[in-house]
Scaffold this active site. Structure first.
Site, mmCIF file in Angstrom:
data_model
loop_
_atom_site.group_PDB
_atom_site.id
_atom_site.type_symbol
_atom_site.label_atom_id
_atom_site.label_comp_id
_atom_site.label_asym_id
_atom_site.label_seq_id
_atom_site.Cartn_x
_atom_site.Cartn_y
_atom_site.Cartn_z
ATOM 1 N N LYS A 94 2.745 -2.137 -1.458
ATOM 2 C CA LYS A 94 2.144 -1.008 -0.750
ATOM 3 C C LYS A 94 1.284 -0.187 -1.709
ATOM 4 C CE LYS A 94 3.462 2.858 2.321
ATOM 5 N NZ LYS A 94 4.612 3.584 2.923
ATOM 6 N N SER A 102 4.423 4.464 7.894
ATOM 7 C CA SER A 102 3.135 4.394 7.211
ATOM 8 C C SER A 102 2.874 3.050 6.537
ATOM 9 C CB SER A 102 3.064 5.488 6.142
ATOM 10 O OG SER A 102 4.048 5.262 5.119
ATOM 11 N N SER A 112 9.312 4.619 7.292
ATOM 12 C CA SER A 112 8.067 3.885 7.087
ATOM 13 C C SER A 112 8.227 2.447 6.617
ATOM 14 C CB SER A 112 7.168 4.636 6.102
ATOM 15 O OG SER A 112 6.752 5.866 6.653
#
Length: 515
Positions: free
Chosen positions: A80, A155, A179
């Site tokens: 990420k 997210s 998330s």
């Protein structure tokens, strides 16, 4: 491409495939399906083909010498874009960090490299991890591989979509209010939020320090356990890191996969079901519960009354911490710098204002304003202080529940993946998607989302959430692997959206050629 990370590791160990071949196959897959903000999955913001292949070649040399660094040495992974990486940009999905190359690796990235996992690239995310759909990225939305018109959660939608689209067998995400788990639920992947402090946050660009947690994103519970064992453990560079061993997580997953849940007490959280939950989500959740009962588990209903206030408390605490953390993006030290128009000799304050206005998106600005207001004189006690008291009550609810049951369960997300743009202009509706995941972050306990099948009304994945006491992550993996094995047996195979994605992309490609 459909093999699990554990299976790929076995193939590498047996000499059936090289890491270079494996890494190149995934790079080819990314080139084939990922596309950009206007087409394809758009799971990646940056792909490091040269670096990944170099790491893969080094892995092959180690295996040839009989000295692999870990069981997963040579298995590629995606990271990420909120975790710092030497040599690769870290943008946090924001224009204010566009092109920034960090001078150091996050501890978890160091541990990936020390274990020999080639890093394919950095995945898309809501700007500074603020969002539930990955539509708030400054570089365009990611799409759900099951249906490219749907959101992949947020997210960390980029990490979940990369794994679901078979662009990577493994990924790292971060979970501040769900998330990792919520994207896992809507993309049919496994997402784990470990116990707070059990995986280092050093090098994680913080949104909310007391809530953020790095965790695995995979296609199976065993893969998540193997990855967790690599990146977990104490880190002296992180002041919140717990001085405790990770534990035998992979072994717990293997035991759970046998499917015997005799003696397990499962608590169904009364407050995390019913009104507001999609019928298909509730149905698949109940079916998975029935499978646990058939496997020997005892299921009881548990009330956690303060969970009803978790969403409100979270959306005070998190913006307060985010407002403080994002103050460092001042255009003075690094990141975007914009000079105000029409000002001959702008002051530092004027440059800062112009840069933050241009560099931050609407959702980030919204949360900065909320947090600054809640922390301001005259409102601190009324908002932030009260929210922290609610947080304590939620922790007590968990303590009381775990005194009576081994694990708590609920649907991971109230609904399946919704359409891109459907809730983009309604922040409250967007925030409600984290309803079931937020309590774990407020209390610091671990949670996992495991696929429970697809909803009858739309054919989209449903997530089954399991929560355990702090430092009982092994219990998550045992029960999660059992649910996975039982659901897979019922379905007649693993939950895969591969055919749907490839058929859609093939049809769109044919239509483009025809045009």
């Amino acid at each position: 491409m459909t093999k699990t990370a554990a299976e790929l590791a076995e193939a590498l160990a047996a000499g059936e495939v090289t890491s270079v071949e494996l890494t190149q196959a995934h790079l080819d897959r990314i080139a084939s399906v990922d596309g950009d903000a206007d087409a394809g999955v758009h799971a990646f913001l940056h792909v490091d083909a040269e670096g990944a292949l170099a790491e893969a070649a080094a892995s092959d040399a180690r295996r040839a010498a009989g000295a692999p660094l870990s069981a997963l040495d040579g298995v590629p992974i995606a990271v990420k874009d909120v975790l710092t990486t030497i040599g690769q940009p870290t943008t946090c999905g924001s224009k204010i960090l566009e092109g920034w190359i960090p001078p150091y690796d996050a501890t978890v990235v160091q541990r990936l490299k020390a274990a020999g996992l080639p890093i394919l690239g950095k995945t898309n995310m809501d700007e500074f991890a603020m969002g539930s759909s990955t539509e708030h990225s400054a570089y365009g939305p990611t799409r759900n591989p099951w249906n490219l018109d749907k959101i992949p959660g947020g997210s960390g939608g980029g990490s979940a979509a990369a794994v679901a689209a078979f662009e990577a067998p493994l990924a790292l995400g971060t979970d501040t209010g769900g998330s990792i788990r919520q994207p896992g639920a809507v993309t049919g992947t496994v997402g784990v939020k470990p116990t707070y402090g059990s995986i280092s946050r050093y090098g994680l660009v913080a949104m909310a320090n007391s809530l953020d947690q790095v965790g695995p994103v995979t296609r199976t519970v065993l893969d998540a356990a193997l990855l967790h064992e690599i990146v977990g453990g104490h880190d002296p560079l992180d002041s919140t890191s717990i001085e405790a061993p990770v534990g035998e997580l992979a072994e717990a997953a293997r035991q759970g996969a046998l499917g015997d849940m005799t003696g397990l007490r499962v608590g169904v959280i009364k407050e995390l079901s019913g009104e507001g939950y999609q019928a298909g989500v509730e149905a698949k959740f109940r079916e998975a519960l029935d499978l646990l009962v058939a496997a020997g588990a005892e299921v009881v209903e548990v009330s956690c009354p303060n969970f009803e206030h978790a969403l409100a408390a979270y959306y005070v605490i998190m913006p307060c911490e985010a407002s403080s953390n994002l103050a460092k993006f001042d255009a003075m030290r690094y990141g975007l710098r914009v000079l105000p128009e029409g000002v001959a000799a702008p002051s530092a304050e004027e440059v800062m204002r112009a840069s933050r206005d241009a560099g931050f998106g609407d959702e980030v600005k919204r949360r900065i304003i909320l947090g600054t207001y809640a922390l301001s004189s005259g409102y601190y006690d009324a908002y932030y202080g009260q929210a922290q008291k609610v947080r304590t009550l939620i922790q007590r609810d968990f303590d009381a529940a775990f005194a009576d049951v081994d694990v708590l369960v609920s649907p991971t997300s109230p609904v399946t993946a919704f359409a891109l743009g459907e809730k983009l202009d309604d922040p409250i509706a967007m925030y409600l998607n984290d309803l079931a995941t937020i309590p774990a972050n407020l209390a610091g306990v671990p949670g996992i989302s495991v696929p429970a099948g697809v909803a009858d009304e739309d054919g989209l994945p449903v997530g089954f959430q399991i929560l355990a006491p702090a430092m009982a992550d092994d219990r998550l993996y045992r029960v999660g692997a059992a649910v996975e094995a039982l659901v897979t047996k019922q379905l007649g195979g693993p939950l895969l959206g591969l055919d749907k994605l490839d058929a859609r992309l093939e049809a769109e490609g044919a239509a483009e050629v025809a045009r």
